[in-house]
Motif scaffolding. Structure first.
Motif, PDB file in Angstrom:
ATOM      1  N   THR A 156      75.189  18.457  15.493  1.00  0.00           N
ATOM      2  CA  THR A 156      74.606  18.435  16.637  1.00  0.00           C
ATOM      3  C   THR A 156      73.437  18.984  16.522  1.00  0.00           C
ATOM      4  O   THR A 156      72.295  18.582  16.691  1.00  0.00           O
ATOM      5  CB  THR A 156      75.788  18.071  18.287  1.00  0.00           C
ATOM      6  N   LEU A 157      73.498  20.709  16.761  1.00  0.00           N
ATOM      7  CA  LEU A 157      72.514  21.342  17.353  1.00  0.00           C
ATOM      8  C   LEU A 157      71.625  21.246  16.285  1.00  0.00           C
ATOM      9  O   LEU A 157      70.311  21.121  16.697  1.00  0.00           O
ATOM     10  CB  LEU A 157      73.042  22.726  17.777  1.00  0.00           C
ATOM     11  N   GLY A 158      71.714  21.363  15.019  1.00  0.00           N
ATOM     12  CA  GLY A 158      71.048  21.016  14.058  1.00  0.00           C
ATOM     13  C   GLY A 158      70.297  20.188  13.921  1.00  0.00           C
ATOM     14  O   GLY A 158      68.893  20.356  13.481  1.00  0.00           O
ATOM     15  N   THR A 159      70.701  18.938  13.949  1.00  0.00           N
ATOM     16  CA  THR A 159      70.496  17.675  13.701  1.00  0.00           C
ATOM     17  C   THR A 159      69.211  17.350  14.940  1.00  0.00           C
ATOM     18  O   THR A 159      68.475  16.731  14.828  1.00  0.00           O
ATOM     19  CB  THR A 159      71.305  16.622  13.816  1.00  0.00           C
ATOM     20  N   PHE A 160      69.976  18.147  16.058  1.00  0.00           N
ATOM     21  CA  PHE A 160      68.683  17.119  17.414  1.00  0.00           C
ATOM     22  C   PHE A 160      67.802  18.540  17.195  1.00  0.00           C
ATOM     23  O   PHE A 160      66.372  17.442  17.833  1.00  0.00           O
ATOM     24  CB  PHE A 160      69.402  18.131  18.005  1.00  0.00           C
ATOM     25  N   VAL A 161      67.454  19.952  16.971  1.00  0.00           N
ATOM     26  CA  VAL A 161      66.528  20.673  17.175  1.00  0.00           C
ATOM     27  C   VAL A 161      66.037  20.196  15.808  1.00  0.00           C
ATOM     28  O   VAL A 161      64.385  20.393  16.098  1.00  0.00           O
ATOM     29  CB  VAL A 161      66.702  22.571  16.497  1.00  0.00           C
ATOM     30  N   ALA A 162      66.349  19.859  14.735  1.00  0.00           N
ATOM     31  CA  ALA A 162      65.568  19.198  13.544  1.00  0.00           C
ATOM     32  C   ALA A 162      64.277  18.262  14.344  1.00  0.00           C
ATOM     33  O   ALA A 162      63.482  18.009  13.897  1.00  0.00           O
ATOM     34  CB  ALA A 162      66.460  19.330  12.383  1.00  0.00           C
ATOM     35  N   GLN A 163      65.065  17.620  14.307  1.00  0.00           N
ATOM     36  CA  GLN A 163      64.471  15.846  14.961  1.00  0.00           C
ATOM     37  C   GLN A 163      63.382  16.426  16.224  1.00  0.00           C
ATOM     38  O   GLN A 163      62.594  15.338  16.331  1.00  0.00           O
ATOM     39  CB  GLN A 163      65.205  14.766  15.752  1.00  0.00           C
ATOM     40  N   LYS A 164      63.798  17.773  17.075  1.00  0.00           N
ATOM     41  CA  LYS A 164      62.854  17.565  18.387  1.00  0.00           C
ATOM     42  C   LYS A 164      62.154  18.481  17.659  1.00  0.00           C
ATOM     43  O   LYS A 164      60.593  18.554  18.759  1.00  0.00           O
ATOM     44  CB  LYS A 164      64.109  18.040  19.459  1.00  0.00           C
ATOM     45  N   PHE A 165      62.441  19.442  17.253  1.00  0.00           N
ATOM     46  CA  PHE A 165      61.542  20.823  16.951  1.00  0.00           C
ATOM     47  C   PHE A 165      60.846  20.368  16.057  1.00  0.00           C
ATOM     48  O   PHE A 165      59.240  21.965  15.500  1.00  0.00           O
ATOM     49  CB  PHE A 165      62.350  21.787  17.967  1.00  0.00           C
ATOM     50  N   GLY A 166      61.674  20.003  14.308  1.00  0.00           N
ATOM     51  CA  GLY A 166      61.375  20.728  13.158  1.00  0.00           C
ATOM     52  C   GLY A 166      61.960  20.922  13.351  1.00  0.00           C
ATOM     53  O   GLY A 166      62.435  22.197  13.618  1.00  0.00           O
ATOM     54  N   PHE A 167      62.264  21.158  11.106  1.00  0.00           N
ATOM     55  CA  PHE A 167      62.611  22.440  10.514  1.00  0.00           C
ATOM     56  C   PHE A 167      62.302  23.486  10.304  1.00  0.00           C
ATOM     57  O   PHE A 167      63.805  24.768  10.277  1.00  0.00           O
ATOM     58  CB  PHE A 167      63.936  21.673   9.393  1.00  0.00           C
ATOM     59  N   GLY A 168      60.545  24.179  10.980  1.00  0.00           N
ATOM     60  CA  GLY A 168      60.823  25.383  10.686  1.00  0.00           C
ATOM     61  C   GLY A 168      61.377  26.366  11.647  1.00  0.00           C
ATOM     62  O   GLY A 168      62.001  27.683  11.557  1.00  0.00           O
ATOM     63  N   ILE A 169      61.494  25.767  13.185  1.00  0.00           N
ATOM     64  CA  ILE A 169      61.902  25.858  14.321  1.00  0.00           C
ATOM     65  C   ILE A 169      63.611  26.252  14.269  1.00  0.00           C
ATOM     66  O   ILE A 169      63.927  26.963  14.854  1.00  0.00           O
ATOM     67  CB  ILE A 169      62.050  25.026  15.709  1.00  0.00           C
ATOM     68  N   LEU A 170      63.920  25.291  13.524  1.00  0.00           N
ATOM     69  CA  LEU A 170      65.653  25.159  12.968  1.00  0.00           C
ATOM     70  C   LEU A 170      65.997  26.668  12.441  1.00  0.00           C
ATOM     71  O   LEU A 170      66.976  27.533  12.439  1.00  0.00           O
ATOM     72  CB  LEU A 170      66.267  24.221  12.474  1.00  0.00           C
TER      73      LEU A 170
END
Length: 403
Positions: free
Chosen positions: A360-374
């Motif tokens: 949940t956290l990983g997909t949320f951060v990736a969708q909201k901020f991008g994989f670079g931030i993740l």
């Protein structure tokens, strides 16, 4: 020739029971094709969005927490033989039922039940590894078991990518078949088997009968393991989505790169563990391993070139070698003879809770901020965990030893 001799010598002294536990794990994990492709299955085949996929994957984590908690308790009460055998045999029909559920609620429910059953295997297996290992070989016994996991993991995803290209249903049936075969092999060899190491372990720990729920150093250690697992086990969900959507890898290539990770661990784990035992104190080993994992994720924030993806997965594989087996060793030495299952269960829960949060956290951060931030955030959390291991681990055993 010297490298080959070193590799062969790293296996010497391991008990026959350790080898058989590794064989059971190899058979079971060779059929483990579902979890690495579960996120891709939901986004590609069932057409779930990333948010829904993350929520469903989190139910695997919830089931893992329940399974680890219950598995640890019933292992101390009924023994690891019954828990492992029942877990293997009961998980098989659950895998076969998963393709029948195509809604978010239905899939989440069956995944929860399946993971609760299959993850009860984890603490029972860890107890068996520690009790059947020869004295002084506990870490290498855990490493041998992990090597079997990763050898199976190198075969499973590679075959899973091929099978998924034909039909995703084959993934679930292959997982079920592996569990059944592993169950029969385990029951045949370990029925009425005597332990080797329980009294040795009992004499090497601090406060052996202390409740793990009041062992605050151990709980702090488990929190660091939790931080590590939140980051590392993105390998099983968010990372595969990243490979698919950002790096544009095919399902077959995703399977091959995950398989390569398993091969690296199989070839290097026993040598690197033996080297760490000989030359490094435990705090340095776990710090270095966690630090390498941080570097591996940080690399992904910069580019998706194939050679960087290979470098990243290689560093991640080396990092896990110097982290994961030693976590189990510290727990085995910290626990007592009558509460080893509970201790292992709590360690398993630390990993299992991450299965709830990570998707949940990983997909949320990736969708909201991008994989670079993740990936940057993942690297920072791993650095925090590395610092925790450096300061906590020396206080976990009777002395700061070269394990």
């Amino acid at each position: 020739m010297k490298l080959l001799k070193l590799y062969i010598n790293s296996f010497r002294g391991l008990s026959s029971e350790s080898w058989m536990l590794a064989l059971v794990m190899l058979i079971n994990r060779s059929g483990s094709m579902v979890l690495p492709f579960l996120g891709v299955y939901m986004t590609d085949h069932l057409h779930f969005d990333l948010k829904s996929t993350g929520i469903v994957l989190s139910f695997f984590g919830i089931g893992s927490v329940v399974g680890s908690w219950i598995g640890g308790m019933i292992t101390d009460k009924f023994g690891e033989f019954r828990v492992q055998s029942l877990s293997l045999f009961l998980s098989a029909p659950m895998f076969c039922l998963i393709p029948l559920f195509r809604s978010e609620i239905g899939l989440a429910a069956i995944i929860f039940i399946q993971s609760s059953i299959s993850e009860a295997f984890r603490p029972a297996n860890s107890v068996a590894v520690s009790k059947y290992a020869k004295p002084g070989n506990i870490t290498r016994a855990f490493s041998l078991n992990r090597m079997a996991v990763n050898l199976g993991f190198s075969v499973g995803p590679a075959m899973g990518g091929i099978l998924a290209a034909i039909s995703y249903d084959f993934l679930f049936y292959a997982n079920a078949t592996g569990a059944v075969i592993a169950g029969f092999v385990y029951v045949f060899f370990f029925k009425n088997r005597l332990y080797r190491n329980s009294e040795i372990l009992k004499s090497e720990v601090i406060l052996p009968q202390k409740s793990p729920y009041k062992d605050y150093r151990f709980l702090l250690f488990c929190f660091c393991c939790f931080l590590f697992s939140v980051c590392f086990f993105q390998l099983l969900n968010t990372l595969t989505i990243f490979y698919r959507e950002e790096a544009k890898l095919s399902k077959e290539h995703i399977g091959f790169i995950l398989g390569f990770s398993g091969i690296v661990v199989v070839l290097l784990e026993m040598i690197l563990v033996q080297t760490a035992e000989k030359y490094l104190k435990l705090k340095y080993t776990m710090f270095l391993g966690t630090f390498l994992c941080a570097i591996s994720f940080a690399i992904l924030a910069f580019d998706t070139s194939v050679w960087l993806l290979v470098l990243s997965i290689t560093l991640l594989s080396i990092g896990e070698i110097w982290s994961l087996p030693f976590m189990a060793t510290v727990t085995a030495l910290r626990s007592g003879s009558h509460n080893k299952g509970v201790y292992m269960g709590i360690l398993g829960m630390a990993f299992s809770v991450s299965f709830i949060i990570t998707p949940t956290l990983g997909t949320f951060v990736a969708q909201k901020f991008g994989f670079g931030i993740l990936w940057s955030g993942t690297a920072i959390l791993l650095l925090i965990a590395a610092s925790g291991f450096y300061f906590i681990v020396p206080k976990m055993t009777t002395q700061e030893r070269k394990i």
